[in-house]
Design an enzyme around this catalytic site. Sequence first.
Site, PDB file in Angstrom:
ATOM      1  CD  GLU A 106      -2.943  -1.158   2.286  1.00 51.30           C
ATOM      2  OE1 GLU A 106      -2.440  -1.416   3.398  1.00 51.30           O
ATOM      3  OE2 GLU A 106      -4.147  -0.931   2.115  1.00 51.30           O
ATOM      4  CD  GLU A 126      -3.382  -6.201   3.658  1.00 50.88           C
ATOM      5  OE1 GLU A 126      -3.387  -6.963   2.669  1.00 50.88           O
ATOM      6  OE2 GLU A 126      -2.728  -5.145   3.703  1.00 50.88           O
TER       7      GLU A 126
END
Length: 694
Positions: A106, A126
């Site tokens: 990210e 995740e």
Amino acid sequence: MAEERFVEHTRDGDIHILRIANPPVNTLRTGVRAGLQEGIAAALREGARAIVLIGDGRMFSAGAEMTEFNKPRQPPSLPEVFDAIETSKVPVVAAIHGSALGGGLELALACHARVAAPTAQVGLPEVKRGFVPGAGGTQRLPRLIGGEAALKIIVPGEPVPAAEALRLGIIDAVLEGPLEGAAVAWARENAGRSFTLARKREDRIKGADLAAFDALAASLLKRSRGQESPKGCAAAVRAALTHSFEDGLNVERETFQKLVAGEQSLALRHIFFGEREASRIPGMPADTQPLPVKKAVVIGAGTMGGGIAMCFANFGIPVTVVEQNAEALERGLKKCEANWERTVKSGRLSAEDYAKRRAMLSGTTDWNAVAEADLVIEAVFEEMGVKKEVFAKLDKLARPGVVLASNTSTLDIDQIASATQRPELVLGMHFFSPANVMRLLEIVRGSATSHEAIATAMDVGKRIGKVNVVVGNCDGFVGNRMTGKRFPQMERLLLEGALPQDIDRAMEAYGMAMGPCATGDLAGLDIGAAVRKARGQVAPIADAIVAAGRYGQKTGKGWYVYDEKRQRHPDPEVERIILETAEKMQVRRRKIEDAEILERLLLPMVNEGARILEEGIAVRAVDIDVIFTSGFGWPAWRGGPMFWADRMGLKAVRDKLAHYAEVTGDPNLKPAALIETLADQGGSFAAMGAKRAA
Ligand code: NAI
């Protein structure tokens, strides 16, 4: 006290380099986030033309620091760092080597451009920790590569190699040679270009085909029955297609917050950390070195021997199987080949890689092959006499100093070791069927087993992709010993009112890959019957099923009847056998709720798990949970049996055990001493310290 910084700032002319230095995996802890924010500000102040972000050591970054999740968050947040990057007047270039995962990717996605070493991989795992990317991953990635491509990465959570990432458009260039120099050169060359930030990109999401997106999402979600985070991921990515960037971020944030606080994420993180914890063996000196293993020999090419040999071949370690005769050898090797061929046909293995794997595997009936082994794993018939004979022979033929392992599932490692002159080098390496698929490896420590032998088995296990758990020597070790204890309750439930399909439904609804009746049919019901007979135990229903010639899948019927596609179906004959037995035993049948079925099957396992901890057979409770999630089809998002008990609370566990012990007359359900103690103290399995695997 001021928080330490973990970012180094260097300069190569007017290109500034910010190096994340938080070993071993550069998690984005507070000191990293603050260091990045300050570094960018400083670089801009000093007139940098471009800024390169790179990771020190093994990788770019493995993502957020999960241990900070349970604490109050310290500023700056990741979005604040990203804001500093995205408002920078000069390009910020992420230079990725090793991995950029989760928050690490990210961070890279917020940069103006991304370059990577050829061996790098990127991903958003995740989902496997039970939440969704929480720092814009679900919004920026679709804007770079399109909604469907992003969905295929974010829902399964698997990493993408650099070449594929380049093809998709996640990264801008793959650079050969030492990465830092190459990235600085790339940044210098491209500093004048105008970059469009991922958040500003519209071209890949405009006019997205939502029906096609939803169809893809539905097919991806089929694989994760019961689990919440894949659904959350799909919903967050969808928001990128239907919402503005800011609104999409809000959807992502809300989903993240809800999931991260939930039970499933707690369970998944418990297992994630548990798998790492399991590699720490109390009492093992820090300088213990594994013995080098370059070549393995497996004795026996049956169900297990063949699968074990495949594990070595799959990971590039030459392996020879030794069989007692040419027919058995050929049968064994053919089975390995058929297994690989199936994988090739399904498209998961290239013909080239198959050839490479096959070349690693050889077979012989000549025992002298043992002399070449750096490690021997025995997988012959489960009989002490045979095992001892084989180990005496191995001891003579194997070089001194070579570890001799047994794949026995029940037998006493010490007795096996006593057939050799090297008991310190004898241990159990207990694989689970199918050995080339199941991740669990129980490493069984005998009373004489040395640290070096354990370290060797652990090193080998890691190299062949297994999850190692060191356990003590006892009948059934940990996993089989615990599952064995649920059998009396299963028999009772069938007698009192349940049918096999009820039992399996309750367990599968909880999330188990397969219920115990279907599992029994797969393994063969005759095996359990033989064990009961040898132990003088009776199980009126199970015995009657076996007496009717129903051995499970191998006879086409067991607890169920099987069609040509091996699909199971409830069988009226089984119901008849059950009803007749209940009548004979004068048991009045009643409707049993799924919740009761679940409790009565899980509690005996937990009780036995507690005894296993008391005896030091397992080092810590989470080791037991890891055994179940990696070897017994227990979903990781449920966290395993000891986690289940902790969440219920040990006082409730004790009371329920005592209740069922009384009403079912099963002495095995009398609460273990450890449960009594922990319940009295308000303690939990998780809070207990580690003990040596005896
Ligand atoms: P299997 O019967 O499929 O294979 C045993 C093989 O060993 C046969 O091919 C046989 O020819 C060979 N063999 C027997 N004596 C030998 C000798 N003296 N020298 C060389 N080869 C010999 O049995 P399976 O299922 O592979 O089990 C092997 C071991 O693995 C047993 O100790 C079993 O308890 C254990 N195990 C089995 C699991 C399972 O699910 N089947 C799971 C975990 C462990």
